[in-house]
Write a protein that holds these residues in place. Structure first.
Motif, PDB file in Angstrom:
ATOM      1  N   ILE A 113      31.660  -5.342  50.332  1.00  0.00           N
ATOM      2  CA  ILE A 113      32.957  -4.682  50.190  1.00  0.00           C
ATOM      3  C   ILE A 113      34.097  -5.671  50.403  1.00  0.00           C
ATOM      4  CG2 ILE A 113      34.490  -2.928  51.178  1.00  0.00           C
ATOM      5  CD1 ILE A 113      31.930  -1.314  51.844  1.00  0.00           C
ATOM      6  N   TYR A 114      33.924  -6.544  51.396  1.00  0.00           N
ATOM      7  CA  TYR A 114      34.957  -7.535  51.719  1.00  0.00           C
ATOM      8  C   TYR A 114      35.184  -8.472  50.530  1.00  0.00           C
ATOM      9  CZ  TYR A 114      37.726 -10.424  54.896  1.00  0.00           C
ATOM     10  OH  TYR A 114      38.744 -11.100  55.513  1.00  0.00           O
ATOM     11  N   VAL A 115      34.093  -8.934  49.926  1.00  0.00           N
ATOM     12  CA  VAL A 115      34.204  -9.828  48.768  1.00  0.00           C
ATOM     13  C   VAL A 115      34.942  -9.120  47.636  1.00  0.00           C
ATOM     14  CG1 VAL A 115      32.934 -11.041  46.950  1.00  0.00           C
ATOM     15  CG2 VAL A 115      32.150 -11.180  49.334  1.00  0.00           C
ATOM     16  N   ARG A 116      34.551  -7.888  47.336  1.00  0.00           N
ATOM     17  CA  ARG A 116      35.210  -7.148  46.248  1.00  0.00           C
ATOM     18  C   ARG A 116      36.693  -6.950  46.512  1.00  0.00           C
ATOM     19  NH1 ARG A 116      30.390  -3.856  46.294  1.00  0.00           N
ATOM     20  NH2 ARG A 116      31.482  -2.207  47.422  1.00  0.00           N
ATOM     21  N   ASP A 117      37.022  -6.535  47.732  1.00  0.00           N
ATOM     22  CA  ASP A 117      38.425  -6.257  48.056  1.00  0.00           C
ATOM     23  C   ASP A 117      39.281  -7.519  48.009  1.00  0.00           C
ATOM     24  OD1 ASP A 117      37.833  -3.611  48.344  1.00  0.00           O
ATOM     25  OD2 ASP A 117      37.945  -3.577  50.532  1.00  0.00           O
ATOM     26  N   LYS A 122      43.535  -9.643  46.660  1.00  0.00           N
ATOM     27  CA  LYS A 122      44.174 -10.851  47.194  1.00  0.00           C
ATOM     28  C   LYS A 122      43.948 -12.083  46.324  1.00  0.00           C
ATOM     29  CE  LYS A 122      45.745  -9.082  51.106  1.00  0.00           C
ATOM     30  NZ  LYS A 122      47.194  -9.053  51.456  1.00  0.00           N
ATOM     31  N   LYS A 123      43.027 -11.970  45.381  1.00  0.00           N
ATOM     32  CA  LYS A 123      42.669 -13.105  44.511  1.00  0.00           C
ATOM     33  C   LYS A 123      42.157 -14.289  45.322  1.00  0.00           C
ATOM     34  CE  LYS A 123      44.221 -10.519  41.220  1.00  0.00           C
ATOM     35  NZ  LYS A 123      43.270  -9.638  40.534  1.00  0.00           N
ATOM     36  N   ARG A 128      37.552 -19.277  51.084  1.00  0.00           N
ATOM     37  CA  ARG A 128      38.307 -18.526  52.091  1.00  0.00           C
ATOM     38  C   ARG A 128      37.544 -17.261  52.499  1.00  0.00           C
ATOM     39  NH1 ARG A 128      44.748 -17.106  52.410  1.00  0.00           N
ATOM     40  NH2 ARG A 128      44.599 -15.640  54.152  1.00  0.00           N
ATOM     41  N   ILE A 129      36.971 -16.578  51.536  1.00  0.00           N
ATOM     42  CA  ILE A 129      36.204 -15.373  51.853  1.00  0.00           C
ATOM     43  C   ILE A 129      35.062 -15.706  52.794  1.00  0.00           C
ATOM     44  CG2 ILE A 129      34.663 -13.620  50.890  1.00  0.00           C
ATOM     45  CD1 ILE A 129      36.413 -13.667  48.343  1.00  0.00           C
ATOM     46  N   LYS A 130      34.351 -16.769  52.498  1.00  0.00           N
ATOM     47  CA  LYS A 130      33.215 -17.163  53.337  1.00  0.00           C
ATOM     48  C   LYS A 130      33.666 -17.499  54.747  1.00  0.00           C
ATOM     49  CE  LYS A 130      29.114 -20.105  53.331  1.00  0.00           C
ATOM     50  NZ  LYS A 130      28.291 -21.034  52.511  1.00  0.00           N
ATOM     51  N   ASN A 131      34.751 -18.245  54.860  1.00  0.00           N
ATOM     52  CA  ASN A 131      35.259 -18.622  56.180  1.00  0.00           C
ATOM     53  C   ASN A 131      35.670 -17.399  56.992  1.00  0.00           C
ATOM     54  OD1 ASN A 131      36.267 -20.662  58.151  1.00  0.00           O
ATOM     55  ND2 ASN A 131      38.249 -19.779  57.619  1.00  0.00           N
ATOM     56  N   GLU A 132      36.350 -16.447  56.362  1.00  0.00           N
ATOM     57  CA  GLU A 132      36.791 -15.241  57.080  1.00  0.00           C
ATOM     58  C   GLU A 132      35.603 -14.381  57.507  1.00  0.00           C
ATOM     59  OE1 GLU A 132      39.791 -13.177  54.868  1.00  0.00           O
ATOM     60  OE2 GLU A 132      41.294 -14.750  55.189  1.00  0.00           O
ATOM     61  N   LEU A 133      34.596 -14.290  56.670  1.00  0.00           N
ATOM     62  CA  LEU A 133      33.416 -13.504  57.036  1.00  0.00           C
ATOM     63  C   LEU A 133      32.628 -14.170  58.160  1.00  0.00           C
ATOM     64  CD1 LEU A 133      32.174 -12.263  53.538  1.00  0.00           C
ATOM     65  CD2 LEU A 133      32.996 -10.849  55.431  1.00  0.00           C
ATOM     66  N   LYS A 140      25.635 -16.643  57.475  1.00  0.00           N
ATOM     67  CA  LYS A 140      25.828 -17.411  56.244  1.00  0.00           C
ATOM     68  C   LYS A 140      24.943 -16.866  55.121  1.00  0.00           C
ATOM     69  CE  LYS A 140      25.446 -22.123  54.408  1.00  0.00           C
ATOM     70  NZ  LYS A 140      24.527 -21.727  53.308  1.00  0.00           N
ATOM     71  N   GLU A 141      23.717 -16.478  55.455  1.00  0.00           N
ATOM     72  CA  GLU A 141      22.791 -15.983  54.443  1.00  0.00           C
ATOM     73  C   GLU A 141      23.308 -14.704  53.779  1.00  0.00           C
ATOM     74  OE1 GLU A 141      20.993 -18.788  57.017  1.00  0.00           O
ATOM     75  OE2 GLU A 141      21.948 -16.859  57.537  1.00  0.00           O
ATOM     76  N   LEU A 142      23.831 -13.786  54.594  1.00  0.00           N
ATOM     77  CA  LEU A 142      24.358 -12.530  54.044  1.00  0.00           C
ATOM     78  C   LEU A 142      25.632 -12.770  53.240  1.00  0.00           C
ATOM     79  CD1 LEU A 142      23.803  -9.963  56.950  1.00  0.00           C
ATOM     80  CD2 LEU A 142      22.376 -10.416  54.946  1.00  0.00           C
ATOM     81  N   ILE A 143      26.457 -13.709  53.704  1.00  0.00           N
ATOM     82  CA  ILE A 143      27.689 -14.029  52.964  1.00  0.00           C
ATOM     83  C   ILE A 143      27.340 -14.602  51.590  1.00  0.00           C
ATOM     84  CG2 ILE A 143      29.739 -15.491  52.904  1.00  0.00           C
ATOM     85  CD1 ILE A 143      29.716 -15.397  55.983  1.00  0.00           C
ATOM     86  N   ASP A 144      26.402 -15.538  51.568  1.00  0.00           N
ATOM     87  CA  ASP A 144      26.002 -16.148  50.291  1.00  0.00           C
ATOM     88  C   ASP A 144      25.459 -15.091  49.333  1.00  0.00           C
ATOM     89  OD1 ASP A 144      26.777 -18.629  51.170  1.00  0.00           O
ATOM     90  OD2 ASP A 144      24.761 -19.272  51.766  1.00  0.00           O
ATOM     91  N   LEU A 145      24.680 -14.154  49.865  1.00  0.00           N
ATOM     92  CA  LEU A 145      24.121 -13.097  49.029  1.00  0.00           C
ATOM     93  C   LEU A 145      25.218 -12.197  48.480  1.00  0.00           C
ATOM     94  CD1 LEU A 145      21.714 -11.623  47.844  1.00  0.00           C
ATOM     95  CD2 LEU A 145      21.450 -10.406  50.019  1.00  0.00           C
ATOM     96  N   ALA A 146      26.183 -11.826  49.347  1.00  0.00           N
ATOM     97  CA  ALA A 146      27.289 -10.967  48.921  1.00  0.00           C
ATOM     98  C   ALA A 146      28.142 -11.664  47.858  1.00  0.00           C
ATOM     99  CB  ALA A 146      28.150 -10.580  50.117  1.00  0.00           C
ATOM    100  N   LEU A 147      28.399 -12.945  48.041  1.00  0.00           N
ATOM    101  CA  LEU A 147      29.183 -13.695  47.055  1.00  0.00           C
ATOM    102  C   LEU A 147      28.442 -13.787  45.727  1.00  0.00           C
ATOM    103  CD1 LEU A 147      30.591 -16.586  49.279  1.00  0.00           C
ATOM    104  CD2 LEU A 147      31.948 -14.870  48.070  1.00  0.00           C
ATOM    105  N   GLU A 148      27.146 -14.008  45.806  1.00  0.00           N
ATOM    106  CA  GLU A 148      26.341 -14.102  44.580  1.00  0.00           C
ATOM    107  C   GLU A 148      26.367 -12.782  43.811  1.00  0.00           C
ATOM    108  OE1 GLU A 148      21.662 -14.856  43.260  1.00  0.00           O
ATOM    109  OE2 GLU A 148      22.320 -15.326  45.307  1.00  0.00           O
TER     110      GLU A 148
END
Length: 207
Positions: A113-117, A122-123, A128-133, A140-148
């Protein structure tokens, strides 16, 4: 020791317990009912300690539900919140486990949800998204998966954003334009390659 009285508090969910005609402690009405506490019941110190532990857990859950009612939270955000409310480590661990099993805490869903929003409204770029998460405690593993799954680079949207924000220098092909636009997009978390694509698109150099 004997429970000599039970009275209501201003908060309708809580009651006061009196032992041997003196106030002993307050607790949730639901805890009183669950443990069968009533006037005239004999009670010892060990039982009182168990009651307080059970009531602290109920109190922590109540505050956790309230905290989660505003928006979804990561596990770390909830842990930090309960820690600031001065609950014990055991209580926090029990609450986290209980809410996780019930589906109230799901870091991967939060990250998606964070990645989509942040991408849509915010474009923001992936850095930046990864750093904030990461700061919010998502692994890191969940962030990479969400970004993918959720991050899609939209060069034209960034071009339109830059043209609006920097309309006065958009035709200036000097180093000044690159520094200002590049710095702006970099702060939003975009890569050098993305920045170059945006500038090339503005200059009509798209592939």
């Amino acid at each position: 020791m004997i429970i000599t009285n039970i009275t209501s508090q201003k908060d309708p969910e809580r009651v006061n317990i009196f032992i041997d005609n003196e106030f002993a402690f307050g607790l949730f009405y639901s805890t009183k009912e669950e443990l069968g506490l009533k006037k005239g019941l004999e009670i010892d110190e060990e039982t009182i300690d168990k009651i307080k532990v059970r009531d602290e857990l109920q109190s922590a859950k109540s505050k956790a539900y309230h905290y989660l009612s505003f928006r979804q939270r990561t596990q770390k955000e909830l842990e930090d919140y309960l820690f600031k409310k001065e609950f014990s480590e055991d209580t926090i661990e029990n609450v986290i486990q209980s809410l996780s099993q019930a589906g109230y805490i799901e870091d991967l869903d939060f990250a998606r949800i964070y990645v989509r929003d942040k991408t849509t409204f915010k474009k923001f770029g992936p850095y930046r998204i990864k750093n904030e998460l990461l700061q919010k405690g998502v692994s890191k593993e969940l962030i990479d998966l969400a970004l993918e799954e959720e991050y899609h680079e939209e060069i034209q949207e960034l071009v339109d954003l830059v043209k609006t924000k920097y309309s006065s220098i958009i035709q200036d092909k000097s180093e000044k334009r690159f520094r200002r636009i590049g710095g702006y997009l970099q702060r939003k978390g975009h890569s050098f390659e993305t920045i170059r694509k945006v500038l090339d698109s503005i200059d009509g150099k798209d592939d």
